[in-house]
Design an enzyme around this catalytic site. Structure first.
Site, PDB file in Angstrom:
ATOM      1  N   HIS A 340      27.879  50.479   0.455  1.00 39.03           N
ATOM      2  CA  HIS A 340      26.660  49.433  -0.182  1.00 39.03           C
ATOM      3  C   HIS A 340      26.020  48.556   0.723  1.00 39.03           C
ATOM      4  O   HIS A 340      24.705  48.797   0.748  1.00 39.03           O
ATOM      5  CB  HIS A 340      27.250  48.997  -1.278  1.00 39.03           C
ATOM      6  CG  HIS A 340      27.286  49.644  -2.721  1.00 39.03           C
ATOM      7  ND1 HIS A 340      28.298  50.680  -2.904  1.00 39.03           N
ATOM      8  CD2 HIS A 340      26.512  49.619  -3.794  1.00 39.03           C
ATOM      9  CE1 HIS A 340      28.134  51.396  -4.056  1.00 39.03           C
ATOM     10  NE2 HIS A 340      26.896  50.586  -4.558  1.00 39.03           N
ATOM     11  N   HIS A 389      35.682  45.487  -2.823  1.00 40.39           N
ATOM     12  CA  HIS A 389      35.574  45.404  -1.069  1.00 40.39           C
ATOM     13  C   HIS A 389      36.419  44.042  -0.927  1.00 40.39           C
ATOM     14  O   HIS A 389      36.271  43.209  -1.539  1.00 40.39           O
ATOM     15  CB  HIS A 389      34.202  45.426  -0.785  1.00 40.39           C
ATOM     16  CG  HIS A 389      33.760  47.038  -0.627  1.00 40.39           C
ATOM     17  ND1 HIS A 389      34.339  47.972   0.293  1.00 40.39           N
ATOM     18  CD2 HIS A 389      32.938  47.691  -1.120  1.00 40.39           C
ATOM     19  CE1 HIS A 389      33.917  48.915   0.211  1.00 40.39           C
ATOM     20  NE2 HIS A 389      32.911  49.023  -0.832  1.00 40.39           N
TER      21      HIS A 389
END
Length: 425
Positions: A340, A389
């Protein structure tokens, strides 16, 4: 994750040294041949490959003697082909293609004069000059020089050039092993690549004059993002990982400060701005620009997003870092780097370059750039907030995205100079 391609990739990594060893000799031989041929030689980094061959010989990937032999034979064959082209087509061919090489007429005339009076010296010295390496043998052939004279001096020049180039790489490899213990192998590799990019930028601009003042800022983005990428890779795979404490601290803080309403917004943003959505938008933009025959813009988007897709996948498979266990949404695959963040940063740089820089109103331009940067930061932040993450994943992904797009900007300018050469008057 599908195990089949993963097993294939693992097998590739396990045999990487053998692949580089066998393919390295072939690449070295072919590039040495092509560098001696006009037009092709202008874009083939033959000496760079030879120097890298010496470097790999020092660190044990390749063997020193075959590197020298393949480099020498390739150079001799390339020069022989160029010599025969010169004998067959003469100076008329060079007049037709000189604009592609950015060579002035007076430079060709000076080269003719030197070859006419000092043929042997011109052949040997011409092999060591990157600007004349691709032309000297052609000009000697076009001048009508005897082939025995050409062979004698060319073999001396090629052997001397190949041995000295390989030894430069070999000596550099010795220094690399020492420096790698201090900086870390990945950080040092990033520094070396950055230096090569700086050299290429200077060399290309001195030859084609294609970069303008604001391209220095793009170059700075390339260098800084490249360093940040390799720094985070070193942190992810090295024994000493200074960012791991920051990763854990940020993850725990986020977990302790979850707000349900904000969580729903973050989920919405992370799904709307996923790598898949970015890829689809990029594909539509490529088709749109291609339909309008705006090939540079289409190529920029294709190279940027193609590059970020490949490098994100490659690093995930190489490093195999697991995700945090505190995820608020379900995610599969490895954690490092964040896809992302990588796609958001890449899209942001491309959008600024294609759209914002063309806004004439300064305040509107600055507002648009600020909005794009903040949006890309927000997309990256959602991945930390949602716990899928680590912070270092985001840094690595963002740096990688900036590098892929900013490097593509400079690379497209270079390709444009080759396709539409600047004619020298």
């Amino acid at each position: 994750m599908n195990n089949f391609p993963h097993h294939i990739f693992s097998a590739f990594i396990d045999n990487l040294q053998a692949i580089v060893e066998h393919g390295g000799y072939t690449l070295l031989f072919i590039t040495s041949i092509l560098e001696g041929i006009p037009l092709l030689g202008a874009v083939i980094p033959g000496q760079t490959i030879i120097i890298l061959g010496g470097f790999f010989a020092k660190i044990g990937v390749l063997k020193l003697t075959p590197v020298i032999i393949y480099g020498t034979l390739g150079a001799i064959i390339g020069d022989a082909l160029s010599f025969e082209l010169g004998r067959k087509y003469g100076y008329a061919f060079l007049d037709k293609v000189r604009s592609y090489l950015s060579i002035k007429v007076e430079h060709i005339e000076k080269a003719k004069a030197v070859i006419a009076t000092h043929t042997g010296k011109a052949i040997i010295i011409g092999r060591f000059n990157p600007l004349t390496r691709t032309l000297t043998s052609f000009l000697v052939g076009a001048s009508g020089a005897h082939i025995k004279k050409f062979w004698f001096y060319d073999i001396i020049g090629c052997v001397t050039w190949a041995v000295s180039s390989v030894l430069i790489g070999y000596i550099f490899g010795a220094g690399y092993e020492t420096a790698a213990g201090y900086f870390g192998k990945f950080v040092l590799a990033g520094i070396i690549i950055a230096l090569l990019i700086l050299w290429a930028y200077r060399f290309i601009n001195s030859r084609w004059h294609i970069f303008v003042r604001y391209d220095i800022f793009t170059l700075a983005l390339v260098i800084l993002s490249l360093y940040a990428t390799f720094e985070t890779i070193q942190d992810a795979v090295g024994r000493y990982a200074p960012m791991i404490h920051l990763d854990i601290a940020i993850n725990l803080w986020m977990t302790a400060h979850i707000v349900p309403a904000i969580t729903e917004i973050m989920k919405y943003i992370t799904h709307i701005f996923s790598p898949t959505v970015f890829s689809l938008v990029a594909l539509v933009a490529i088709v749109g620009y291609g339909w309008k025959k705006k090939w540079q813009q289409a190529a920029l988007i294709a190279i940027s997003f193609g590059g970020i897709t490949f490098w994100t996948w490659l690093l995930k498979e190489l490093i195999e870092r697991t995700r945090p266990i505190t995820g608020l949404i379900s995610e599969t695959g490895y954690s490092f780097p964040s896809g992302h963040a990588a796609f958001a940063a890449c899209a942001g740089v491309v959008a600024v370059y294609l759209y914002c820089l063309h806004i004439k109103n300064l305040h509107m331009r600055e507002l648009a750039i600020t909005a794009i940067v903040l949006t890309s930061f927000l997309i990256a932040f959602t991945r930390i907030y949602l716990g899928v993450h680590w912070f270092s994943d985001i840094v690595a992904g963002y740096a990688l995205g900036v590098f892929a797009a900013s490097f593509a900007v400079l690379f497209i300018k270079y390709l444009s100079a080759l396709v539409k050469p600047i004619r020298v008057k």
